[in-house]
Scaffold this active site. Structure first.
Site, mmCIF file in Angstrom:
data_model
loop_
_atom_site.group_PDB
_atom_site.id
_atom_site.type_symbol
_atom_site.label_atom_id
_atom_site.label_comp_id
_atom_site.label_asym_id
_atom_site.label_seq_id
_atom_site.Cartn_x
_atom_site.Cartn_y
_atom_site.Cartn_z
ATOM 1 N N ARG A 1 12.131 -7.402 5.994
ATOM 2 C CA ARG A 1 12.385 -5.984 5.682
ATOM 3 C C ARG A 1 13.385 -5.367 6.664
ATOM 4 N NH1 ARG A 1 7.383 -1.950 5.018
ATOM 5 N NH2 ARG A 1 6.743 -2.914 6.977
ATOM 6 N N ARG B 1 -0.261 -9.183 13.437
ATOM 7 C CA ARG B 1 -0.863 -8.212 12.497
ATOM 8 C C ARG B 1 -1.745 -8.948 11.487
ATOM 9 N NH1 ARG B 1 4.414 -5.207 10.510
ATOM 10 N NH2 ARG B 1 3.045 -4.039 9.123
ATOM 11 N N ARG C 1 -9.531 0.189 9.038
ATOM 12 C CA ARG C 1 -8.972 -1.113 9.412
ATOM 13 C C ARG C 1 -10.004 -2.014 10.079
ATOM 14 N NH1 ARG C 1 -3.464 -0.038 8.462
ATOM 15 N NH2 ARG C 1 -2.279 -1.489 9.691
ATOM 16 N N ARG D 1 11.827 -2.527 11.740
ATOM 17 C CA ARG D 1 10.659 -1.988 12.445
ATOM 18 C C ARG D 1 10.277 -2.985 13.531
ATOM 19 N NH1 ARG D 1 6.052 0.002 8.135
ATOM 20 N NH2 ARG D 1 4.689 -1.101 9.572
ATOM 21 N N LYS E 1 0.840 -1.211 0.000
ATOM 22 C CA LYS E 1 0.000 0.000 0.000
ATOM 23 C C LYS E 1 0.872 1.258 0.000
ATOM 24 C CE LYS E 1 -2.096 -1.317 3.814
ATOM 25 N NZ LYS E 1 -1.446 -2.613 4.041
HETATM 26 P P1 AP5 Z 1 4.728 -1.581 1.977
HETATM 27 O O1 AP5 Z 1 4.510 -0.751 0.773
HETATM 28 O O2 AP5 Z 1 5.286 -0.945 3.203
HETATM 29 O O3 AP5 Z 1 3.395 -2.355 2.410
HETATM 30 P P2 AP5 Z 1 2.135 -1.833 3.181
HETATM 31 O O4 AP5 Z 1 0.970 -2.531 2.581
HETATM 32 O O5 AP5 Z 1 2.126 -0.335 3.207
HETATM 33 O O6 AP5 Z 1 2.371 -2.470 4.598
HETATM 34 P P3 AP5 Z 1 2.941 -1.889 5.964
HETATM 35 O O7 AP5 Z 1 4.231 -2.526 6.271
HETATM 36 O O8 AP5 Z 1 2.909 -0.430 6.024
HETATM 37 O O9 AP5 Z 1 1.959 -2.641 6.909
HETATM 38 P P4 AP5 Z 1 0.652 -2.180 7.603
HETATM 39 O O10 AP5 Z 1 -0.347 -1.848 6.567
HETATM 40 O O11 AP5 Z 1 0.283 -3.222 8.597
HETATM 41 O O12 AP5 Z 1 1.235 -1.004 8.447
HETATM 42 P P5 AP5 Z 1 0.758 0.464 8.791
HETATM 43 O O13 AP5 Z 1 1.956 1.291 8.694
HETATM 44 O O14 AP5 Z 1 -0.477 0.861 8.064
HETATM 45 O O15 AP5 Z 1 5.616 -2.827 1.511
HETATM 46 C C1 AP5 Z 1 6.066 -3.802 2.431
HETATM 47 C C2 AP5 Z 1 7.421 -4.341 1.966
HETATM 48 O O16 AP5 Z 1 7.264 -5.057 0.760
HETATM 49 C C3 AP5 Z 1 8.451 -3.241 1.679
HETATM 50 O O17 AP5 Z 1 9.716 -3.699 2.060
HETATM 51 C C4 AP5 Z 1 8.375 -3.057 0.151
HETATM 52 O O18 AP5 Z 1 9.587 -2.607 -0.394
HETATM 53 C C5 AP5 Z 1 8.033 -4.467 -0.300
HETATM 54 N N1 AP5 Z 1 7.175 -4.502 -1.489
HETATM 55 C C6 AP5 Z 1 6.116 -3.685 -1.779
HETATM 56 N N2 AP5 Z 1 5.539 -4.044 -2.937
HETATM 57 C C7 AP5 Z 1 6.245 -5.124 -3.400
HETATM 58 C C8 AP5 Z 1 6.143 -5.957 -4.549
HETATM 59 N N3 AP5 Z 1 5.177 -5.775 -5.466
HETATM 60 N N4 AP5 Z 1 7.029 -6.968 -4.676
HETATM 61 C C9 AP5 Z 1 8.004 -7.176 -3.762
HETATM 62 N N5 AP5 Z 1 8.171 -6.418 -2.652
HETATM 63 C C10 AP5 Z 1 7.304 -5.406 -2.482
HETATM 64 O O19 AP5 Z 1 0.300 0.270 10.333
HETATM 65 C C11 AP5 Z 1 1.232 -0.005 11.347
HETATM 66 C C12 AP5 Z 1 0.487 -0.031 12.673
HETATM 67 O O20 AP5 Z 1 -0.104 1.273 12.945
HETATM 68 C C13 AP5 Z 1 -0.715 -1.001 12.760
HETATM 69 O O21 AP5 Z 1 -0.321 -2.309 13.098
HETATM 70 C C14 AP5 Z 1 -1.556 -0.329 13.862
HETATM 71 O O22 AP5 Z 1 -1.054 -0.589 15.154
HETATM 72 C C15 AP5 Z 1 -1.376 1.161 13.576
HETATM 73 N N6 AP5 Z 1 -2.415 1.674 12.672
HETATM 74 C C16 AP5 Z 1 -2.236 2.199 11.418
HETATM 75 N N7 AP5 Z 1 -3.420 2.552 10.883
HETATM 76 C C17 AP5 Z 1 -4.365 2.235 11.817
HETATM 77 C C18 AP5 Z 1 -5.799 2.335 11.837
HETATM 78 N N8 AP5 Z 1 -6.494 2.803 10.794
HETATM 79 N N9 AP5 Z 1 -6.450 1.919 12.950
HETATM 80 C C19 AP5 Z 1 -5.786 1.451 14.032
HETATM 81 N N10 AP5 Z 1 -4.438 1.299 14.065
HETATM 82 C C20 AP5 Z 1 -3.737 1.704 12.966
#
Ligand code: AP5
Length: 218
Positions: free
Chosen positions: A127, A171, A91, A160, A17
């Site tokens: 990662r 997660r 979420r 991280r 994402k």
């Molecule tokens: P990346 O692009 O970072 O993936 P992502 O889908 O953004 O996943 P996140 O790691 O950010 O996970 P998340 O959605 O759980 O975390 P968030 O920050 O929202 O890519 C991941 C990896 O894969 C990278 O190394 C990238 O280079 C690689 N990659 C990408 N595309 C690829 C491809 N096509 N092929 C190969 N490799 C690839 O949330 C973190 C925490 O915050 C949550 O757990 C929660 O505690 C809190 N939080 C955030 N939002 C909320 C909410 N709305 N409500 C409550 N708590 C929340």
């Protein structure tokens, strides 16, 4: 597109994402709000929000709805025209219902980046990032030349806290239990699109662009 619109990116942790949101914002000039990035910055700055969020994020659970809804209200729904990519929200069903109500007349489009759990685990548990220059590595797919050291600036790489294997498993559990019902919520409403997140990033981007063109044609 000058009217105000919100494009919600759904998908499991590690689906890409953040990666795709950055690409879309470069390609189309869209604003990008990631609730995870805002929370991580608050943790780094030690703000009251960050102090509350830190232990919850490190355990892989969700931060309370009212705290994240505040971020969305302030940074996404207020303000002028243009398209905002919303990455990481909603979420769970209460957040989805909040967004539908608070958005009012602002059109919402949803793109779900689909990915299997085995690939999620490898992407996230593998990662590493450079705290100095921000470059991202993966110990399985794209390791640095020297283990643990950034190729670009020579700094020590970090992981991280929520990318530790046991936290990724949590997660994923939270995703299955709380976020997957959000997909069904949107599937029934139209303006819902899916892309295959298991492809190379460039291929995912191409599929994303096709969806954006469909949205823009609306
Ligand atoms: P990346 O692009 O970072 O993936 P992502 O889908 O953004 O996943 P996140 O790691 O950010 O996970 P998340 O959605 O759980 O975390 P968030 O920050 O929202 O890519 C991941 C990896 O894969 C990278 O190394 C990238 O280079 C690689 N990659 C990408 N595309 C690829 C491809 N096509 N092929 C190969 N490799 C690839 O949330 C973190 C925490 O915050 C949550 O757990 C929660 O505690 C809190 N939080 C955030 N939002 C909320 C909410 N709305 N409500 C409550 N708590 C929340």
């Amino acid at each position: 597109m000058s009217r105000k619109e919100v494009i919600v990116l759904l998908g499991p942790p590690g689906a890409g994402k953040g990666t795709q949101a950055k690409e879309l914002s470069q390609q189309y000039g869209f604003a990008h709000v990631s609730t995870g990035d805002v929370l991580r910055e608050a943790v780094k700055q030690g703000t009251p929000l960050g102090k509350k969020a830190k232990p919850i994020m490190e355990s892989g659970e969700l931060v309370p709805d009212d705290l994240v809804a505040g971020i969305v209200s302030e940074r996404v729904l207020s303000g002028g025209e243009g398209v905002t990519i919303l990455d990481g929200f909603p979420r769970n069903l209460p957040q989805a219902e909040y967004l539908s109500g608070a958005a009012g007349d602002i059109p919402l489009f949803v793109i779900n980046i689909c990915l299997d759990e085995e690939t999620v685990m490898k992407r996230l548990a593998g990662r590493r990032y450079c705290p100095n220059c921000g470059k991202i590595y993966n110990i399985f797919f794209s390791p640095p030349r020297q283990e643990g050291i950034c190729d670009v600036c020579g700094s020590e790489l970090a992981q991280r806290k929520d990318d530790r294997e046991e936290v990724v498993a949590e997660r994923l559990r939270v995703y299955r239990q709380q976020t997957q019902p959000v997909e069904d919520f949107y599937k029934g409403q139209g303006n819902y699109f899916e892309v295959d997140g298991a492809q190379e990033p460039e291929q995912v981007s191409k599929q994303m662009s096709t969806v954006i063109e469909q949205i823009q044609a609306n």
